[in-house]
Design a protein around this motif. Structure first.
Motif, PDB file in Angstrom:
ATOM      1  N   PHE A  96       0.831  -1.195   0.000  1.00  0.00           N
ATOM      2  CA  PHE A  96       0.000   0.000   0.000  1.00  0.00           C
ATOM      3  C   PHE A  96       0.874   1.256   0.000  1.00  0.00           C
ATOM      4  CE2 PHE A  96      -2.653  -3.282   2.020  1.00  0.00           C
ATOM      5  CZ  PHE A  96      -3.749  -3.236   1.171  1.00  0.00           C
ATOM      6  N   GLU A  97       2.089   1.116   0.501  1.00  0.00           N
ATOM      7  CA  GLU A  97       3.006   2.259   0.522  1.00  0.00           C
ATOM      8  C   GLU A  97       3.402   2.651  -0.892  1.00  0.00           C
ATOM      9  OE1 GLU A  97       6.951   3.737   3.006  1.00  0.00           O
ATOM     10  OE2 GLU A  97       6.483   1.596   2.882  1.00  0.00           O
ATOM     11  N   TYR A  98       3.749   1.657  -1.726  1.00  0.00           N
ATOM     12  CA  TYR A  98       4.041   1.947  -3.132  1.00  0.00           C
ATOM     13  C   TYR A  98       2.827   2.590  -3.802  1.00  0.00           C
ATOM     14  CZ  TYR A  98       8.431  -0.718  -3.252  1.00  0.00           C
ATOM     15  OH  TYR A  98       9.718  -1.169  -3.063  1.00  0.00           O
ATOM     16  N   ASN A  99       1.665   2.054  -3.518  1.00  0.00           N
ATOM     17  CA  ASN A  99       0.434   2.583  -4.103  1.00  0.00           C
ATOM     18  C   ASN A  99       0.297   4.071  -3.816  1.00  0.00           C
ATOM     19  OD1 ASN A  99      -2.197   3.178  -4.885  1.00  0.00           O
ATOM     20  ND2 ASN A  99      -3.086   1.354  -3.966  1.00  0.00           N
ATOM     21  N   ALA A 100       0.436   4.443  -2.553  1.00  0.00           N
ATOM     22  CA  ALA A 100       0.262   5.841  -2.156  1.00  0.00           C
ATOM     23  C   ALA A 100       1.393   6.726  -2.676  1.00  0.00           C
ATOM     24  CB  ALA A 100       0.179   5.930  -0.636  1.00  0.00           C
ATOM     25  N   ASP A 101       2.639   6.298  -2.477  1.00  0.00           N
ATOM     26  CA  ASP A 101       3.789   7.148  -2.825  1.00  0.00           C
ATOM     27  C   ASP A 101       3.938   7.327  -4.336  1.00  0.00           C
ATOM     28  OD1 ASP A 101       4.296   7.388  -0.162  1.00  0.00           O
ATOM     29  OD2 ASP A 101       6.014   6.037  -0.118  1.00  0.00           O
ATOM     30  N   LEU A 102       3.748   6.250  -5.093  1.00  0.00           N
ATOM     31  CA  LEU A 102       3.909   6.355  -6.541  1.00  0.00           C
ATOM     32  C   LEU A 102       2.741   7.099  -7.176  1.00  0.00           C
ATOM     33  CD1 LEU A 102       5.410   2.851  -7.433  1.00  0.00           C
ATOM     34  CD2 LEU A 102       6.583   5.051  -7.325  1.00  0.00           C
ATOM     35  N   SER A 103       1.556   6.965  -6.609  1.00  0.00           N
ATOM     36  CA  SER A 103       0.432   7.763  -7.104  1.00  0.00           C
ATOM     37  C   SER A 103       0.666   9.240  -6.836  1.00  0.00           C
ATOM     38  CB  SER A 103      -0.868   7.290  -6.443  1.00  0.00           C
ATOM     39  OG  SER A 103      -1.205   5.987  -6.848  1.00  0.00           O
ATOM     40  N   ALA A 104       1.181   9.550  -5.644  1.00  0.00           N
ATOM     41  CA  ALA A 104       1.513  10.943  -5.332  1.00  0.00           C
ATOM     42  C   ALA A 104       2.604  11.465  -6.262  1.00  0.00           C
ATOM     43  CB  ALA A 104       1.959  11.051  -3.879  1.00  0.00           C
ATOM     44  N   LEU A 105       3.546  10.615  -6.625  1.00  0.00           N
ATOM     45  CA  LEU A 105       4.611  11.020  -7.547  1.00  0.00           C
ATOM     46  C   LEU A 105       4.039  11.421  -8.903  1.00  0.00           C
ATOM     47  CD1 LEU A 105       7.578  11.319  -8.373  1.00  0.00           C
ATOM     48  CD2 LEU A 105       7.614   8.860  -8.882  1.00  0.00           C
ATOM     49  N   SER A 106       3.028  10.710  -9.384  1.00  0.00           N
ATOM     50  CA  SER A 106       2.438  11.053 -10.684  1.00  0.00           C
ATOM     51  C   SER A 106       1.843  12.460 -10.654  1.00  0.00           C
ATOM     52  CB  SER A 106       1.377  10.024 -11.075  1.00  0.00           C
ATOM     53  OG  SER A 106       0.210  10.141 -10.275  1.00  0.00           O
ATOM     54  N   PRO A 129      13.630   1.434   2.866  1.00  0.00           N
ATOM     55  CA  PRO A 129      13.645   0.140   3.586  1.00  0.00           C
ATOM     56  C   PRO A 129      12.237  -0.316   3.909  1.00  0.00           C
ATOM     57  CG  PRO A 129      14.344   1.955   5.026  1.00  0.00           C
ATOM     58  CD  PRO A 129      14.281   2.506   3.638  1.00  0.00           C
ATOM     59  N   ARG A 130      12.018  -1.610   3.702  1.00  0.00           N
ATOM     60  CA  ARG A 130      10.711  -2.192   3.981  1.00  0.00           C
ATOM     61  C   ARG A 130      10.591  -2.521   5.462  1.00  0.00           C
ATOM     62  NH1 ARG A 130       8.188  -3.515  -0.723  1.00  0.00           N
ATOM     63  NH2 ARG A 130       6.718  -4.836   0.376  1.00  0.00           N
ATOM     64  N   MET A 131       9.378  -2.774   5.884  1.00  0.00           N
ATOM     65  CA  MET A 131       9.132  -3.128   7.277  1.00  0.00           C
ATOM     66  C   MET A 131       9.902  -4.389   7.637  1.00  0.00           C
ATOM     67  SD  MET A 131       5.462  -3.852   9.198  1.00  0.00           S
ATOM     68  CE  MET A 131       4.837  -2.235   8.732  1.00  0.00           C
ATOM     69  N   SER A 132      10.424  -4.437   8.845  1.00  0.00           N
ATOM     70  CA  SER A 132      11.202  -5.580   9.307  1.00  0.00           C
ATOM     71  C   SER A 132      10.409  -6.886   9.159  1.00  0.00           C
ATOM     72  CB  SER A 132      11.588  -5.385  10.771  1.00  0.00           C
ATOM     73  OG  SER A 132      12.074  -6.584  11.328  1.00  0.00           O
TER      74      SER A 132
END
Length: 254
Positions: A81-91, A115-118
């Motif tokens: 979900f982090e990629y989803n939010a951050d990459l959408s914001a990048l667009s 870094p990903r979650m432990s």
């Protein structure tokens, strides 16, 4: 010649961007919208076709009509979900700030390289989540403890076997191990049937199921149906793993 290189570089970035989003579990229409937004910031149109494992896109210069096409293969990644939010914001940043291609790549690599979650923390949280489900469905404290241990064992096995076995076989083995460990609840005066049922909930493909419905409703039928079939096969594999356990411990359930 410079325009042609620029067209090629935009197509190259958009294809990698789309692959990352699709691989991390984003529904298809959002990927398409984000890619169109990025291309529009450079004055280009993009036509994109997304299938179960392949993305085909063409980026076209509105002024010259010049077109560059890319074919990229979607690699399976953990749902993020982090990629989803951050990459959408990048667009949106690319569109609003008219970032250069070098700035875009730098920001993209920064997002991907975070870094990903432990893994140990993920393991702990998965165990606690499944134990909470056990309690939610009426399980007692002993069952919760057993479900926590069963989930940790199954989740750890699945993570270890992720790159070594076919995903469906991995799910069968993980469901079997989790349900076998949870069958220890049969030794105690506890809610063993709830412990068995909730021990494999961490394997339920919730995100693919939701995305498949969204894709089908929004007209991306092929991708949506592919995701639905994949999610259904995972559920069948969970049932197979549990069935093996039930065949072993059926006398204790009667």
């Amino acid at each position: 010649m410079e325009e042609k290189e620029s067209l090629k570089s935009v197509a190259g970035f958009v294809s990698e961007y789309a692959v990352t989003l699709m691989g991390s579990g984003v529904h298809t229409s959002r990927v398409v919208r984000n890619c169109i937004r990025i291309a529009a910031s450079f004055g280009y149109d993009v036509n994109i076709g997304i299938f179960s494992r392949t993305i085909i896109l063409s980026v076209t210069d509105k002024e010259t009509g010049e077109t560059y096409s890319e074919v990229a293969y979607i690699q399976l990644m953990p749902t993020s979900f982090e990629y989803n939010a951050d990459l959408s914001a990048l667009s949106w940043r690319i569109y609003d700030e008219r970032m250069s291609m070098r700035e875009i790549w730098d920001e993209y690599r920064r997002i991907i390289g975070k870094p990903r979650m432990s893994p140990s923390l993920v393991l702990l949280l998965a165990g606690l989540a499944n134990a909470s489900f056990c309690r939610l469905f009426g399980g007692d404290w002993i069952s919760m403890g057993i479900v926590f241990i069963a989930t940790v064992c199954g989740f750890y096995l699945r993570r270890r076997l992720h790159s070594r076995l076919n995903n469906y076989i991995n799910v069968i083995l993980s469901a079997f191990v989790a349900s076998v460990v949870s069958s220890l609840s049969l030794l105690f005066d506890t809610t063993s049937e709830i412990a068995l049922a909730t021990s494999v909930l961490y394997l339920i493909p919730g995100v693919p199921l939701i995305n498949s419905v969204i894709d089908i409703v929004e007209g991306h039928t092929i991708t949506g149906f592919s995701r639905l079939v994949n999610a259904s096969l995972i559920i069948v594999c969970i049932a197979i793993g549990m069935s093996i356990t039930l065949l072993i411990v059926k006398d204790g359930l009667i």
